[in-house]
Design a protein around this motif. Structure first.
Motif, PDB file in Angstrom:
ATOM      1  N   PRO A 238       0.813  -1.223   0.000  1.00  0.00           N
ATOM      2  CA  PRO A 238       0.000   0.000   0.000  1.00  0.00           C
ATOM      3  C   PRO A 238       0.843   1.268   0.000  1.00  0.00           C
ATOM      4  CG  PRO A 238      -0.831  -1.542   1.639  1.00  0.00           C
ATOM      5  CD  PRO A 238       0.460  -2.093   1.124  1.00  0.00           C
ATOM      6  N   MET A 239       1.981   1.244   0.685  1.00  0.00           N
ATOM      7  CA  MET A 239       2.843   2.417   0.728  1.00  0.00           C
ATOM      8  C   MET A 239       3.407   2.729  -0.659  1.00  0.00           C
ATOM      9  SD  MET A 239       5.975   2.934   3.304  1.00  0.00           S
ATOM     10  CE  MET A 239       6.643   4.519   3.672  1.00  0.00           C
TER      11      MET A 239
ATOM     12  N   GLU B  30       0.478   4.220  -2.753  1.00  0.00           N
ATOM     13  CA  GLU B  30       0.155   5.571  -2.303  1.00  0.00           C
ATOM     14  C   GLU B  30       1.197   6.570  -2.795  1.00  0.00           C
ATOM     15  OE1 GLU B  30      -0.452   5.711   1.922  1.00  0.00           O
ATOM     16  OE2 GLU B  30      -1.902   4.068   1.844  1.00  0.00           O
TER      17      GLU B  30
ATOM     18  N   PHE C 290       0.731   7.101  -6.489  1.00  0.00           N
ATOM     19  CA  PHE C 290      -0.451   7.922  -6.717  1.00  0.00           C
ATOM     20  C   PHE C 290      -0.151   9.398  -6.455  1.00  0.00           C
ATOM     21  CE2 PHE C 290      -4.312   9.973  -5.079  1.00  0.00           C
ATOM     22  CZ  PHE C 290      -5.114   9.849  -6.198  1.00  0.00           C
ATOM     23  N   GLU C 291       0.683   9.675  -5.478  1.00  0.00           N
ATOM     24  CA  GLU C 291       1.042  11.047  -5.141  1.00  0.00           C
ATOM     25  C   GLU C 291       2.038  11.641  -6.124  1.00  0.00           C
ATOM     26  OE1 GLU C 291      -0.231  13.050  -2.855  1.00  0.00           O
ATOM     27  OE2 GLU C 291      -1.646  11.482  -2.284  1.00  0.00           O
TER      28      GLU C 291
END
Length: 75
Positions: free
Chosen positions: A2-3, A6, A9-10
């Motif tokens: 997930p990290m 994320e 995505f950023e």
């Protein structure tokens, strides 16, 4: 994982993500690619036979106006 997703995505770079989470570049690329393919499969499964009766053309017309303005400046 997930990290990694994320951070991607950023807008973080793949190499930056690999340094941050201490994974190999190829591992980060594989994780992002696998998530992308899974997302595409979900999208394709759920979005079928969509009928539309209206279309929003705001962006299209603003693009035309922008091109029209830049064309008149050149002349």
């Amino acid at each position: 994982m997930p990290m990694v997703l994320e951070a991607h995505f950023e807008g973080s770079s793949l190499r930056g993500i690999s340094r941050t989470v201490n994974l190999a570049d190829n591992t980060v690329v594989s994780l992002v690619r696998a998530a992308s393919e899974k997302g595409q499969m979900i999208h394709n499964a759920h979005l079928q036979n969509i009928n539309t009766s209206q279309m929003s053309s705001d962006q299209f017309w603003s693009l035309i106006q922008k091109n029209k303005n830049s064309a008149s400046i050149r002349n």
